[in-house]
Each structure stands twice: as structure tokens, then as C-alpha cells.
Design a protein around this motif. Sequence first.
Motif, PDB file in Angstrom:
ATOM      1  N   TYR A 186       0.856  -1.178   0.000  1.00 19.07           N
ATOM      2  CA  TYR A 186       0.000   0.000   0.000  1.00 19.07           C
ATOM      3  C   TYR A 186       0.893   1.230   0.000  1.00 19.07           C
ATOM      4  O   TYR A 186       1.920   1.267   0.690  1.00 19.07           O
ATOM      5  CB  TYR A 186      -0.908   0.027   1.229  1.00 19.07           C
ATOM      6  N   THR A 193       0.799   5.801  -0.602  1.00 25.37           N
ATOM      7  CA  THR A 193       0.066   7.040  -0.829  1.00 25.37           C
ATOM      8  C   THR A 193       1.084   8.125  -1.162  1.00 25.37           C
ATOM      9  O   THR A 193       2.211   8.107  -0.669  1.00 25.37           O
ATOM     10  CB  THR A 193      -0.788   7.425   0.406  1.00 25.37           C
ATOM     11  N   GLU A 210      -3.743   7.152  -3.796  1.00 20.61           N
ATOM     12  CA  GLU A 210      -3.404   5.926  -3.086  1.00 20.61           C
ATOM     13  C   GLU A 210      -3.265   4.788  -4.083  1.00 20.61           C
ATOM     14  O   GLU A 210      -3.886   4.806  -5.146  1.00 20.61           O
ATOM     15  CB  GLU A 210      -4.501   5.553  -2.086  1.00 20.61           C
ATOM     16  N   TYR A 211      -2.487   3.747  -3.711  1.00 18.95           N
ATOM     17  CA  TYR A 211      -2.383   2.569  -4.565  1.00 18.95           C
ATOM     18  C   TYR A 211      -2.216   1.311  -3.727  1.00 18.95           C
ATOM     19  O   TYR A 211      -1.740   1.361  -2.597  1.00 18.95           O
ATOM     20  CB  TYR A 211      -1.240   2.694  -5.572  1.00 18.95           C
ATOM     21  N   TRP A 212      -2.642   0.177  -4.322  1.00 19.52           N
ATOM     22  CA  TRP A 212      -2.482  -1.138  -3.733  1.00 19.52           C
ATOM     23  C   TRP A 212      -1.904  -2.050  -4.804  1.00 19.52           C
ATOM     24  O   TRP A 212      -2.482  -2.190  -5.885  1.00 19.52           O
ATOM     25  CB  TRP A 212      -3.826  -1.700  -3.272  1.00 19.52           C
ATOM     26  N   CYS A 232      -5.426   1.981  -8.190  1.00 19.59           N
ATOM     27  CA  CYS A 232      -5.106   3.350  -7.785  1.00 19.59           C
ATOM     28  C   CYS A 232      -6.401   4.136  -7.618  1.00 19.59           C
ATOM     29  O   CYS A 232      -7.344   3.955  -8.395  1.00 19.59           O
ATOM     30  CB  CYS A 232      -4.259   4.061  -8.853  1.00 19.59           C
ATOM     31  N   ARG A 256      -7.904   8.252  -6.640  1.00 23.39           N
ATOM     32  CA  ARG A 256      -7.534   9.656  -6.518  1.00 23.39           C
ATOM     33  C   ARG A 256      -8.792  10.506  -6.634  1.00 23.39           C
ATOM     34  O   ARG A 256      -9.717  10.177  -7.370  1.00 23.39           O
ATOM     35  CB  ARG A 256      -6.559  10.028  -7.629  1.00 23.39           C
TER      36      ARG A 256
END
Length: 135
Positions: free
Chosen positions: A36, A38, A43-45, A54, A56
Motif C-alpha cells: 500500500y 500514498t 493511493e495505490y495497492w 489506484c 484519486r
Amino acid sequence: MTQPRDTADVINTRGTAATLDVNANGDVWGASNVEYGTNANGEYWKYPDGLLICTRSVTPSVTGMTTFSLASTFINTPRIVGSTISSTSDAILNVKLSNISTTTFQCAVAGITQGGSGLGFLAQLIDVLAIGKWK
């Protein structure tokens, strides 16, 4: 023959019990396997199988299409969706997404009233979700 999906109880590095998912290939997935992050672009996983998600929130310009960066880089062009909620009850809004690349996208919000009067481009908050692969 593939194995059914199951869970495994383990003791993590903090000494507390945790339940992890085990997929059909025997790969263990858990919070420690998902990266994870940011940054200023959202944010992204990143998942072990290569899945990248992602998110936003952006506000495009009233002059038209605006370019924004994604929070992480995809290996191919991701699928992106955007949604917004009108701040006025009689407006119908359209989110336009275009020029999507592995790192950026363009978007705009245009609107009309329910009576058909054009509102043009709006500086309206958009929540964006991008899904694709990181590896």
C-alpha cells in the motif's frame, strides 16, 4: 488438479495470530503481501499477482480537459472510471476521461440543467478508480 482456496492461521512477526488467504496455487496472501502506498497523486495497492488499484480525487479546470498523474505506474493502459455528485439538484453531469496512459489521464466535467441549459465545463470534484497490472 488445483487445490481449493483456504485460510491459514499463522503467528506474525508481532507475535499475534493472523489469518491469511491461501489461493488455489498455494500462494499465501495477507496484509504483508499487499503493498500500500500514498503520495501526492493518490493511493495505490499492489497485489502479489500483479493487480494494481489506484484511487484519486481530482478537480479539473473549468477550461476543459485537465491532466492528472496516477499514484503508481501500470505496465499497460489501465481501466479508469470516474464519478461525481452534483452540488445542485437540477444538474446532469458527465465525467469525460481520455488520453489514458500508464502514468496519467485527462478528465473534465461537463453539465446541463434538467431543462437542457448548458453549464459548460465545471470545477467539480471527481473520484477516480484505475485498475490494471503492475507486473
